[in-house]
Design an enzyme around this catalytic site. Structure first.
Site, mmCIF file in Angstrom:
data_model
loop_
_atom_site.group_PDB
_atom_site.id
_atom_site.type_symbol
_atom_site.label_atom_id
_atom_site.label_comp_id
_atom_site.label_asym_id
_atom_site.label_seq_id
_atom_site.Cartn_x
_atom_site.Cartn_y
_atom_site.Cartn_z
ATOM 1 C CD GLU A 30 -2.348 -1.470 2.743
ATOM 2 O OE1 GLU A 30 -1.840 -1.017 3.610
ATOM 3 O OE2 GLU A 30 -3.106 -2.640 2.639
ATOM 4 C CB ALA A 60 -6.851 -6.197 -0.656
ATOM 5 C CD GLU A 61 -3.319 -4.653 4.716
ATOM 6 O OE1 GLU A 61 -4.536 -4.818 4.399
ATOM 7 O OE2 GLU A 61 -2.951 -3.537 5.108
ATOM 8 C CG PHE A 84 1.115 0.735 10.820
ATOM 9 C CD1 PHE A 84 1.907 1.326 11.902
ATOM 10 C CD2 PHE A 84 0.662 1.495 9.753
ATOM 11 C CE1 PHE A 84 1.964 2.777 11.800
ATOM 12 C CE2 PHE A 84 0.818 3.014 9.838
ATOM 13 C CZ PHE A 84 1.169 3.409 10.575
ATOM 14 C CG ASP A 86 0.011 -2.833 14.818
ATOM 15 O OD1 ASP A 86 -0.336 -2.779 16.028
ATOM 16 O OD2 ASP A 86 0.995 -1.954 14.087
ATOM 17 C CG PHE A 87 -1.787 -3.483 8.827
ATOM 18 C CD1 PHE A 87 -2.381 -3.098 10.230
ATOM 19 C CD2 PHE A 87 -1.309 -2.490 7.875
ATOM 20 C CE1 PHE A 87 -2.821 -1.803 10.183
ATOM 21 C CE2 PHE A 87 -1.605 -0.926 7.914
ATOM 22 C CZ PHE A 87 -2.573 -0.725 9.420
ATOM 23 C CG HIS A 130 -2.123 2.066 13.476
ATOM 24 N ND1 HIS A 130 -3.373 1.846 13.935
ATOM 25 C CD2 HIS A 130 -2.116 1.992 12.116
ATOM 26 C CE1 HIS A 130 -4.340 1.842 12.720
ATOM 27 N NE2 HIS A 130 -3.528 1.751 11.774
#
Lengths: 332, 331
Positions: A30, A60-61, A84, A86-87, A130
């Site tokens: 992204e 859209a990971e 991040f 976190d994703f 995050h």
């Protein structure tokens, strides 16, 4: 020749050099092209390599991670940018069930030479979703290598090694250190995985720090020196593979260890390293091995509270001093 | 762990509070929320609850006293202390001193904050009789033959660390003195006296050699070991050590200067006017031999880990038999 560049410039250089060297290296994620990521780490890459190789994806990971795994199986060397850390939760299946296991389950016929570039670190006032440091999650999965650069020098050298590795590597950058400057040679170099870096030599206690906590440990060793305690500071650089030999050798010398990492303390990296020390250097220990991880709470948004959740040089020094003095850290 | 109970600030402008009554006594079990005491301020009287659970270990301020806000008035400990809080412990005082008209103007020495060193919080009931030491300290102690029990005897707080092992370097004997056992006997000395004169005349051997031989044989019989070193100490002369091989004739017993701890020591007092002497811990089995009239007085002292009671008695038995019938040795 050495010169000082920032952590982000070091990452940028590593990717650019590898993309020039090997046309199968592509970058996707992204905002990696137009925006150059929120941390501006990747600026200028799309101009040099074009949108065919520097690919802005939708938000859209799971999708683009799946694309990367497929591309890696079929001859490309994708670098996946997870904005991040976190994703990571969004790409667990693609990363842990597919990328990590394909080489094994294909009987060695398929390789997945991909790199997931992401970050860790709190105290950036980014709140609980995050600010996490989730490297322990992926370090737990056999088939994934995990690198934790602590300086611009390591950021470049480890990333280049990761890109050339034929297996999936997850590399975590400390998001607070992107603007940190450090010496980086102009000449090309690689940093071998599984080789710890000894930053300070000492005799009384070994401080093992990863990523953001390396500088915390260095600062703690300064505080300890004022108390007459000589601390050895060690940065494993990669936690999978882990330079167990260097860690054990140091602890056998000092007889004491404090392990510091910014991931949550429970079931974390500190626990793993502390357990290995306790198991394999038991008869050399003169004090319990101390773990210092981030507090086991969601990272608070309140700055005052957030700062309390991360180990500080003062806390590391206090714990180290306490075991050096033979005080009981926990009730016997 | 100890928790200080301080005089709470119950009002915005309150400087001090008067303890009207204590609702708990020293030693009482305290649960969080229990009413500890009643405090009167300039405006009101309030009950104060415990913020920690445990046992009321100490009360510093009696009923009726006026105590400045913030001053420690009592201590709650996590475990039952059985009065372990030293009497010298006194509460930390706030900077402001409330001077009563009768108080002398002499400054009291700075009181120490009542906290015990962290190394003291070992609950002895929880160690299951083990000595607590770090793995490295235990390993080094084992390698160097140190008994950590010595540190317990010295009263050093556990757990022990490598730094505590330095105590072993300054201790007087080579290892910690253990339990000693002894046996004493008096035998007719005529035969041995004659025997001594005989070997002196015929073989030019000092009687000390016979003592060393008899002691060594008795010891060898009991423990079944071969060559041993016997040291003979006559107090006034130089100490001599002999190596005694098994089944040796007296002439085979030779002097040795091997610098090792002897297996046996003989303290020979036969030329002195007293018959027994103990001048330090017995590191090895030690015979003390003295003369009293026509009889010989023998004492055998041994560390219990060298000889047990039966071995001690048998060793002594063998020795006095030989003193009474020395010629048997030659056969």
């Amino acid at each position: 020749m050495d010169r000082e560049i920032t952590h982000s410039q070091a990452v940028n250089e590593a990717i650019a050099e590898e993309m020039r060297r090997d046309s199968t290296v592509i970058l996707l994620g992204e905002d990696v092209a137009e925006a150059g990521t929120p941390f501006k780490v990747l600026s200028g890459l799309v101009e040099e390599f074009g949108t065919e190789r520097v690919i802005d994806t939708p938000i859209a990971e799971p999708g683009f991670m799946g694309i990367a795994v497929g591309a890696a199986m079929t001859g490309m060397r994708p670098i996946v940018d997870i904005m991040f850390g976190d994703f990571l939760f969004l790409i667990m299946d693609q990363l842990c069930n597919q990328a990590a296991k394909t080489h094994y389950m294909s009987g060695g016929k398929l390789n997945v030479p991909l790199v997931v570039r992401t970050n860790l670190g709190a105290t950036r006032r980014s709140a609980a979703q995050h600010s996490q440091s989730l490297h322990a999650l992926v370090a737990h999965i056999p088939g994934l290598k995990v690198a934790l650069p602590a300086t611009p020098y390591e950021a470049k050298g480890l990333l280049k090694t990761a890109i050339r590795d034929d297996n999936p590597v997850v590399i975590f950058e400390d998001k607070l250190s992107y603007q940190m400057k450090g010496n980086v040679p102009e000449e090309e170099y690689l940093i071998e995985f599984g080789q710890a870096n000894l930053l300070r030599e000492g005799n009384d206690v070994t401080l093992i720090g990863t990523s953001s906590m390396v500088q915390t440990c260095v600062a703690a060793s300064d505080l300890l020196a004022e108390e007459g305690i000589s601390a050895e500071v060690m940065d494993p650089r990669t936690i999978v593979p882990l330079d167990e030999r260097a860690i054990l050798e140091s602890v056998r010398k000092t007889s004491r260890a404090v392990v510091v990492d910014e991931g949550h303390q429970n079931y974390g990296i500190t626990a793993e390293i502390a357990a290995r020390i306790s198991e394999k250097a038991f008869y050399h220990l003169d004090a319990p091995v101390i773990r210092l991880g981030a507090m086991d709470v969601p990272v608070p948004f309140s700055p005052a509270l957030e700062d309390l959740t991360v180990p500080t040089p003062e806390l590391v020094a206090e714990k180290a001093l306490s075991i050096c003095r033979g005080e009981l850290v926990h009730d016997a | 762990m100890m928790h200080d109970i301080i005089m709470p600030a119950l009002g915005m402008t309150q400087d001090s509070g008067r303890i009207i009554s204590w609702k708990k006594r020293v030693g009482d079990d305290i649960a969080i929320g229990d009413i500890l005491m009643e405090v009167e301020t300039d405006k009101t009287t309030m009950e104060v609850e415990a913020q920690h659970s445990g046992f009321l270990a100490k009360i510093f301020s009696d009923e009726g006293t006026d105590v400045p806000v913030g001053e420690v008035i009592a201590i709650i400990s996590d475990t039952e202390t059985d009065g372990e809080i030293p009497e010298s412990s006194s509460p930390s005082k706030p900077e402001k001193e409330i001077k009563s008209p009768t108080s002398p103007s002499v400054e009291a020495p700075e009181p120490e904050v009542p906290s015990l060193p962290k190394t003291h919080i070992i609950d002895k009931n929880n160690t299951h009789g083990k000595i607590l030491a770090s793995p490295k300290a235990k390993r080094l102690a084992r390698e160097r033959g140190f008994d950590l029990g010595y540190l317990v005897q010295l009263g050093l707080p556990q757990p022990y660390h490598v730094s505590d092992l330095k105590e072993f370097e300054s201790r007087p004997p080579a290892h910690a003195p253990g339990i000693e056992i002894y046996v004493r006997a008096e035998v007719d000395g005529t035969a041995f006296q004659n025997f001594g004169e005989l070997i002196n005349e015929r073989a030019d051997l000092p009687i000390k050699v016979a003592m060393a031989a008899f002691a060594a044989r008795s010891y060898q019989e009991v423990l079944g070991i071969r060559d041993i070193v016997v040291q003979v100490d006559t107090i006034s002369e130089t100490t001599i050590s002999y190596t005694v091989p098994e089944f040796a004739s007296l002439s085979k017993i030779v002097q040795t200067d091997e610098a090792r701890l002897p297996d046996l020591i003989i303290t020979d007092l036969t030329h002195l006017r007293f018959s027994s002497l103990k001048s330090g811990p017995a590191l090895v089995p030690t015979f003390t031999i003295g003369v009293k009239g026509d009889s010989i007085e023998v004492m055998l002292i041994s560390p219990q880990d060298s000889l047990d009671q039966l071995q001690l008695v048998n060793c002594m038995e063998g020795f006095i038999n030989r003193l009474e019938e020395p010629l048997m040795y030659l056969l």
